[in-house]
Every structure is written in structure tokens, then in C-alpha cells.
Design an enzyme around this catalytic site. Sequence first.
Site, PDB file in Angstrom:
ATOM      1  N   CYS A  93      -5.177   0.493   3.679  1.00 30.42           N
ATOM      2  CA  CYS A  93      -5.204  -0.930   4.021  1.00 30.42           C
ATOM      3  C   CYS A  93      -6.582  -1.535   3.818  1.00 30.42           C
ATOM      4  O   CYS A  93      -6.720  -2.684   3.388  1.00 30.42           O
ATOM      5  CB  CYS A  93      -4.745  -1.130   5.458  1.00 30.42           C
ATOM      6  SG  CYS A  93      -5.735  -0.223   6.682  1.00 30.42           S
ATOM      7  N   GLN A 133       0.809  -1.217   0.000  1.00 28.50           N
ATOM      8  CA  GLN A 133       0.000   0.000   0.000  1.00 28.50           C
ATOM      9  C   GLN A 133       0.839   1.262   0.000  1.00 28.50           C
ATOM     10  O   GLN A 133       0.320   2.348  -0.281  1.00 28.50           O
ATOM     11  CB  GLN A 133      -0.939   0.007   1.207  1.00 28.50           C
ATOM     12  CG  GLN A 133      -0.237   0.180   2.543  1.00 28.50           C
ATOM     13  CD  GLN A 133      -1.152  -0.007   3.723  1.00 28.50           C
ATOM     14  OE1 GLN A 133      -1.607  -1.117   4.003  1.00 28.50           O
ATOM     15  NE2 GLN A 133      -1.451   1.075   4.432  1.00 28.50           N
ATOM     16  N   HIS A 176      -6.280  -1.497  11.518  1.00 24.92           N
ATOM     17  CA  HIS A 176      -5.618  -1.952  10.298  1.00 24.92           C
ATOM     18  C   HIS A 176      -6.464  -3.032   9.634  1.00 24.92           C
ATOM     19  O   HIS A 176      -6.935  -3.962  10.300  1.00 24.92           O
ATOM     20  CB  HIS A 176      -4.236  -2.500  10.650  1.00 24.92           C
ATOM     21  CG  HIS A 176      -3.384  -2.838   9.464  1.00 24.92           C
ATOM     22  ND1 HIS A 176      -3.233  -2.004   8.374  1.00 24.92           N
ATOM     23  CD2 HIS A 176      -2.614  -3.942   9.182  1.00 24.92           C
ATOM     24  CE1 HIS A 176      -2.425  -2.566   7.489  1.00 24.92           C
ATOM     25  NE2 HIS A 176      -2.046  -3.738   7.960  1.00 24.92           N
ATOM     26  N   ASN A 186      -0.911  -9.399   4.718  1.00 24.11           N
ATOM     27  CA  ASN A 186      -0.813  -7.958   4.949  1.00 24.11           C
ATOM     28  C   ASN A 186      -0.570  -7.236   3.628  1.00 24.11           C
ATOM     29  O   ASN A 186      -0.414  -7.864   2.575  1.00 24.11           O
ATOM     30  CB  ASN A 186       0.317  -7.681   5.949  1.00 24.11           C
ATOM     31  CG  ASN A 186       0.175  -6.347   6.634  1.00 24.11           C
ATOM     32  OD1 ASN A 186      -0.786  -5.616   6.430  1.00 24.11           O
ATOM     33  ND2 ASN A 186       1.148  -6.005   7.456  1.00 24.11           N
TER      34      ASN A 186
END
Length: 360
Positions: free
Chosen positions: A151, A145, A293, A320
Site C-alpha cells: 500500500c 495492490q 495502511h 485506496n
Amino acid sequence: MDRLFLLSLIAFALFSSAIAFSDEDPLIRQVISETNVLNAEHHFSLFKSKYGKIYATQEEHDQRFNVFKANLRRARRHQMLDPSAEHGITKFSDLTPLEFRRTYLGLYKTKPKFNAEKAPILPTSDLPADFDWREKGAVTGVKNQGSCGSCWSFSTTGAVEGAHFLTTGELVSLSEQQLVDCDHECDPQDKSACDAGCGGGLMTTAFEYTLKAGGLQREKDYPYTGRDGKCHFDKSKVAAAVSNFSVIGLDEDQIAANLVQHGPLAVGINAAWMQTYIGGVSCPLLCFKHQDHGVLLVGYGSAGFAPIRLKEKPYWIIKNSWGENWGEHGYYKICRGHNICGVDAMVSTVTAAHTTNPNL
């Protein structure tokens, strides 16, 4: 004695977690006045070389070195309080916790209140002991990102990519930038919670946008820039559409069952321990439950490695969006069974529609 030691660790954990979210970190002020940090200059030199860090002035260099020394101390503290994981120097080691939070997180702290359906209760008696959608071809490569609080958009596309794979058998990398530029959907019960590109958002509202827009374009047709931009969505190039989405309750067996049946899940998590994370199964003694997140739950394991005298830990596998040079090649493992860091409290699943687009 053992009880006293445990109480001391918990008290230390409370202090650790509290300062990680304060706007002015007292530990950093304390540590930067100290000069005796073991091998700090050597570690900082290796850090700059590994991650290509270049600072504009000597003053900035010195400031980042001071922050780096503080984060060395913080990583050591995290290691003590989270011994089944490995903590240390990461590419975020020259950022204060506040800078890290402002730059690389981006999930609204509000819980999703959107009028989404609650996921139906699924049977759980025959769940596999271990499961990983990566092994079945439903997960695209780790993305990055960048310095943008987007996110939530990566969590959204990851869930839609997996659902689209289950529906069509085709794995397509979808556009986060479309969501960043075009999605301004608001939670009808909280008008202040609107998807706002690099300023943050929610996965449930992003699913609602995707429903209304008719779908998402491919990554290659609407590439990621890591900046807020003007919307140039082209509906004729939609590659994946959504038919519905639902929210899963605070029940780890149901989360596992939905994961197995419906594909990767959009998840919110508290990222306080992730700035220093290198690998292993993260089971911190204490972690706040509010989520900041957005990530993607792709699988789970029954027994992760743990050091001697610590039980092997069942864990979730988290994809992630900080690139492959963070964590375990871009992935994070976190304990199952205790809603560690709020990982079970904001989970949603999406169902893809069949998409027939002659323009693709």
C-alpha cells in the site's frame, strides 16, 4: 439515560476495536460455534458468486463460512458504532482481521522520522469549502495492490503522479513495482524500518529512494505483478522525478492548504473499519490512531450525507488501492476535524521536478 447509552456504546467500541487487532479474535471463536446466523448461507452464496470465490476443499469452505458469519456480526457492530457510513459484506468478508491485516495492509506502525523538511505554514483563510483533485485531472484510476502489503508504494506513486501533473500538465501512471522491487531505503533513525516490497514500507523513505534513483518509470514500462521481484529499473525510462518532499504537521487546515496548493498527499491511516466499509462518511465512535495502511488524500467535502438526527459530516476523500470493487468505487470517505483513525498524523507532500526524457 442518554449518557448511559453513550457510555455503553463507547465501551462496546473499545471492545470492538481491541479485538479487531488481536491475533486471535475471541468473537470469531464465539460466533463459529453458533448456527443461528440470519440468512448466512444465502449471503455466503451471493458473496462467492460476486467475488469469484473458490475454495480448494470442503474443509476450507466450511472454515471460510465460519469466518464469514463472524464478519457479518462484525459488520453489524461496525454499523451501529459508525452510523454515518454503510458497513456490510465486502470482498474481504471471508478473512479474519488478522489475515486481512497481514495480507492487505503494509504501512510500518512507526511514525516517519526521516529527516524530511517540515512543510511551511500556508495561508488558510481562503480555502474552498469543497475540493477534489479528481475533477482537475490530477488523479489516475483506482489501482489494486492485490495480496501484497505494498500500500505504501501506491500512496507514494499517487502523490508523485499528482505532483508531476501540477508541474507538467501531464497525468502519467507510475510504477509501484519499481518501488516494490528496487526500493530498500531505511529510516536513518530506525534502521529496522526499511522499505521491503510486499513486506511493508513508508512513503517518506520511498520519496527518498525516488530522489536518489532519479525518478520513477511509467506503469506500462515496469508493470505491477503484486509480488516481490528482482529490480530491473531502467533510468533511461524515468517518466517523473522528485525535487523534494516535506512532512505536514497535525493541523487539518494546513493539510487542506497543502492539498490544494501541492496536489494529492500521501497519508497513513488506521484501517480497522475499512474491512467492512461499503460507503458513506466513516466517523467511528472510536478508532486507534496508529497507522497501518498507506493511502492517498485527493480532496475534501464540507458536508457528507448522514442519516436522520446525525449532523452532516465534513470529510476527507481517500483514494485506496484495493480496486474499484471496494468502497465507493475504490474510494473511502472519513471524517475531518478529529484526527479519526490517525488520518492527520502521517501526511507528506512531494514536489516533482521537470522531466525531459527523449526516450519516452
